[in-house]
Design a protein around this motif. Structure first.
Motif, PDB file in Angstrom:
ATOM      1  N   TYR A   1       4.836 -35.449  40.143  1.00 42.17           N
ATOM      2  CA  TYR A   1       4.324 -34.150  40.390  1.00 42.17           C
ATOM      3  C   TYR A   1       5.396 -33.391  41.169  1.00 42.17           C
ATOM      4  O   TYR A   1       5.510 -32.227  40.970  1.00 42.17           O
ATOM      5  N   TRP A   2       5.739 -34.133  42.364  1.00 37.47           N
ATOM      6  CA  TRP A   2       6.652 -33.543  43.313  1.00 37.47           C
ATOM      7  C   TRP A   2       8.115 -33.182  42.675  1.00 37.47           C
ATOM      8  O   TRP A   2       8.585 -32.223  42.953  1.00 37.47           O
ATOM      9  N   ILE A   3       8.421 -34.174  41.802  1.00 35.26           N
ATOM     10  CA  ILE A   3       9.570 -33.864  40.890  1.00 35.26           C
ATOM     11  C   ILE A   3       9.466 -32.701  40.182  1.00 35.26           C
ATOM     12  O   ILE A   3      10.296 -31.663  40.069  1.00 35.26           O
ATOM     13  N   LEU A   4       8.269 -32.753  39.305  1.00 35.92           N
ATOM     14  CA  LEU A   4       8.274 -31.368  38.490  1.00 35.92           C
ATOM     15  C   LEU A   4       8.009 -29.965  39.498  1.00 35.92           C
ATOM     16  O   LEU A   4       8.601 -29.048  39.067  1.00 35.92           O
ATOM     17  N   TYR A   5       7.076 -30.273  40.656  1.00 32.81           N
ATOM     18  CA  TYR A   5       7.068 -29.027  41.467  1.00 32.81           C
ATOM     19  C   TYR A   5       8.487 -28.364  42.014  1.00 32.81           C
ATOM     20  O   TYR A   5       8.667 -27.304  41.965  1.00 32.81           O
ATOM     21  N   TYR A   6       9.227 -29.292  42.608  1.00 27.80           N
ATOM     22  CA  TYR A   6      10.745 -28.910  43.233  1.00 27.80           C
ATOM     23  C   TYR A   6      11.650 -28.472  41.967  1.00 27.80           C
ATOM     24  O   TYR A   6      12.281 -27.654  42.489  1.00 27.80           O
TER      25      TYR A   6
ATOM     26  N   THR B   1      18.560 -41.522  39.668  1.00 29.00           N
ATOM     27  CA  THR B   1      16.996 -41.959  39.892  1.00 29.00           C
ATOM     28  C   THR B   1      16.304 -40.539  39.700  1.00 29.00           C
ATOM     29  O   THR B   1      15.232 -40.664  38.983  1.00 29.00           O
ATOM     30  N   TYR B   2      16.870 -39.625  40.443  1.00 32.01           N
ATOM     31  CA  TYR B   2      16.005 -38.117  40.079  1.00 32.01           C
ATOM     32  C   TYR B   2      16.090 -37.931  38.560  1.00 32.01           C
ATOM     33  O   TYR B   2      15.085 -37.457  38.127  1.00 32.01           O
TER      34      TYR B   2
ATOM     35  N   ALA C   1      19.433 -30.258  46.996  1.00 36.46           N
ATOM     36  CA  ALA C   1      18.266 -29.731  47.665  1.00 36.46           C
ATOM     37  C   ALA C   1      16.985 -30.315  46.957  1.00 36.46           C
ATOM     38  O   ALA C   1      16.043 -30.436  47.905  1.00 36.46           O
ATOM     39  N   ILE C   2      16.942 -30.377  45.979  1.00 33.50           N
ATOM     40  CA  ILE C   2      15.550 -31.113  45.474  1.00 33.50           C
ATOM     41  C   ILE C   2      15.495 -32.250  45.886  1.00 33.50           C
ATOM     42  O   ILE C   2      14.560 -32.662  46.315  1.00 33.50           O
ATOM     43  N   ILE C   3      16.636 -33.051  45.755  1.00 27.12           N
ATOM     44  CA  ILE C   3      16.652 -34.598  46.272  1.00 27.12           C
ATOM     45  C   ILE C   3      16.063 -34.435  47.606  1.00 27.12           C
ATOM     46  O   ILE C   3      15.370 -35.350  47.993  1.00 27.12           O
ATOM     47  N   GLU C   4      16.553 -33.656  48.252  1.00 21.97           N
ATOM     48  CA  GLU C   4      16.239 -33.443  49.940  1.00 21.97           C
ATOM     49  C   GLU C   4      14.866 -33.451  50.099  1.00 21.97           C
ATOM     50  O   GLU C   4      14.093 -34.007  50.942  1.00 21.97           O
ATOM     51  N   GLN C   5      14.163 -32.441  49.300  1.00 19.13           N
ATOM     52  CA  GLN C   5      12.637 -32.146  49.186  1.00 19.13           C
ATOM     53  C   GLN C   5      11.852 -33.275  48.971  1.00 19.13           C
ATOM     54  O   GLN C   5      10.795 -33.514  49.376  1.00 19.13           O
ATOM     55  N   LEU C   6      12.588 -34.269  48.063  1.00 17.62           N
ATOM     56  CA  LEU C   6      11.767 -35.386  47.532  1.00 17.62           C
ATOM     57  C   LEU C   6      11.674 -36.642  48.479  1.00 17.62           C
ATOM     58  O   LEU C   6      10.756 -37.294  48.166  1.00 17.62           O
ATOM     59  N   GLN C   7      12.564 -36.546  49.522  1.00 17.08           N
ATOM     60  CA  GLN C   7      12.610 -37.759  50.236  1.00 17.08           C
ATOM     61  C   GLN C   7      11.241 -38.203  50.894  1.00 17.08           C
ATOM     62  O   GLN C   7      11.090 -39.288  50.892  1.00 17.08           O
ATOM     63  N   PRO C   8      10.541 -37.390  51.258  1.00 19.63           N
ATOM     64  CA  PRO C   8       9.104 -37.833  51.851  1.00 19.63           C
ATOM     65  C   PRO C   8       8.167 -38.589  50.793  1.00 19.63           C
ATOM     66  O   PRO C   8       7.435 -39.457  51.079  1.00 19.63           O
ATOM     67  N   TYR C   9       8.367 -38.303  49.444  1.00 12.31           N
ATOM     68  CA  TYR C   9       7.464 -38.747  48.508  1.00 12.31           C
ATOM     69  C   TYR C   9       8.128 -39.819  47.744  1.00 12.31           C
ATOM     70  O   TYR C   9       7.251 -40.614  47.124  1.00 12.31           O
ATOM     71  N   ILE C  10       9.457 -39.820  47.869  1.00 11.26           N
ATOM     72  CA  ILE C  10      10.084 -40.919  46.686  1.00 11.26           C
ATOM     73  C   ILE C  10      11.391 -41.524  47.642  1.00 11.26           C
ATOM     74  O   ILE C  10      12.149 -40.883  47.932  1.00 11.26           O
ATOM     75  N   ARG C  11      11.022 -42.736  48.100  1.00 10.70           N
ATOM     76  CA  ARG C  11      11.837 -43.493  49.153  1.00 10.70           C
ATOM     77  C   ARG C  11      13.205 -43.762  48.262  1.00 10.70           C
ATOM     78  O   ARG C  11      13.218 -44.171  47.189  1.00 10.70           O
ATOM     79  N   ASP C  12      14.442 -43.847  48.883  1.00 10.61           N
ATOM     80  CA  ASP C  12      15.686 -43.909  48.374  1.00 10.61           C
ATOM     81  C   ASP C  12      15.978 -43.362  47.170  1.00 10.61           C
ATOM     82  O   ASP C  12      16.592 -44.075  46.076  1.00 10.61           O
TER      83      ASP C  12
END
Length: 179
Positions: free
Chosen positions: A106-111, A140-141, A124-135
Motif C-alpha cells: 500500500y505505502w509503495i503504491l501510495y507514494y 528492493t523498492y 524521496a519515495i524511499i525516504e518516505q517508505l522508511q517507517p513502513y519497510i525496514r532497510d
C-alpha cells in the motif's frame, strides 16, 4: 555463453500494462475530476442561481427529463470517473488489508502513484517508505513495486491474469476428454 534470463519489467509486461497505465494516470484523473465537479458547480450557480444538487432535485421533483442533454452527459461522465476511482480505491484497500504484504505494498503504491502530490524522485519515495519497510533500498523498492502492481493487478483483473490461469490449470488439470 551462460544463459541470462531476460525478465520484463512491470512497465513492459502486457499482463500488467493496464494496471501500470491506470496507476500512472491516477493523480491526473483525480485532479481532473475535482476540476470538472467544481466547474460544473460554478456554472450552475452562475447560470441558475442555485447549487447543482438543488437544481437537479427540483428538476426531478417537477418530472422534467434531462435525457440526452449536455447536463446529463456531463453528469454521466463524472459518475463513470467516480466509479472507476472507487473501484481502484477499493482494490487498493483490499490489497492493504488482506494481502500478506499489503501494508508495505500500500505505502509503495501510495507514494509512487496515489498520493495527492507526486513525490519528487525515487530517493524521496524511499525516504518516505522508511517507517513502513525496514532497510529499503533502490533494488528492493523496484522489486517490491513490481510485486505490488502485480498483486493489485490480480485484484483488479481477477483470474484473467496468466499466472492465475496457470495456477488453476495445475489445480484442475484438463483431461483429454474435456479438451
Amino acid at each position: 555463453m551462460a544463459y541470462k534470463k531476460l525478465q520484463k519489467s512491470v512497465e513492459q509486461d502486457p499482463r500488467y500494462h493496464d494496471t501500470w497505465r491506470l496507476l500512472k494516470k491516477y493523480r491526473d484523473v483525480v485532479w481532473s475530476m475535482e476540476l470538472s465537479v467544481q466547474q460544473l458547480k460554478k456554472e450552475f450557480e452562475c447560470e441558475y442561481g442555485s447549487s447543482v444538487d438543488d437544481f437537479l432535485e427540483s428538476v426531478y421533483m417537477a418530472g422534467a427529463d434531462l435525457s440526452g442533454t449536455q447536463i446529463e452527459n456531463h453528469a454521466r461522465c463524472i459518475e463513470r470517473s467516480r466509479k472507476m476511482l472507487a473501484l481502484v480505491n477499493s482494490a487498493v484497500e483490499l490489497l492493504r488489508t488482506k494481502h500478506k504484504n499489503g501494508e508495505a505494498y500500500y505505502w509503495i503504491l501510495y507514494y509512487t502513484f496515489l498520493s495527492p502530490q507526486q513525490v519528487e524522485n525515487i530517493n524521496a519515495i524511499i525516504e518516505q517508505l522508511q517507517p513502513y519497510i525496514r532497510d529499503i533500498g533502490r533494488t528492493t523498492y523496484y522489486r517490491k513495486r513490481e510485486q505490488a502492481v502485480e498483486a493489485l493487478s490480480s485484484i483488479l483483473w481477477g483470474y484473467s491474469s496468466k499466472d492465475c490461469l496457470d495456477l488453476l490449470s495445475e489445480v484442475f488439470p484438463h483431461t483429454e476428454d474435456e479438451a
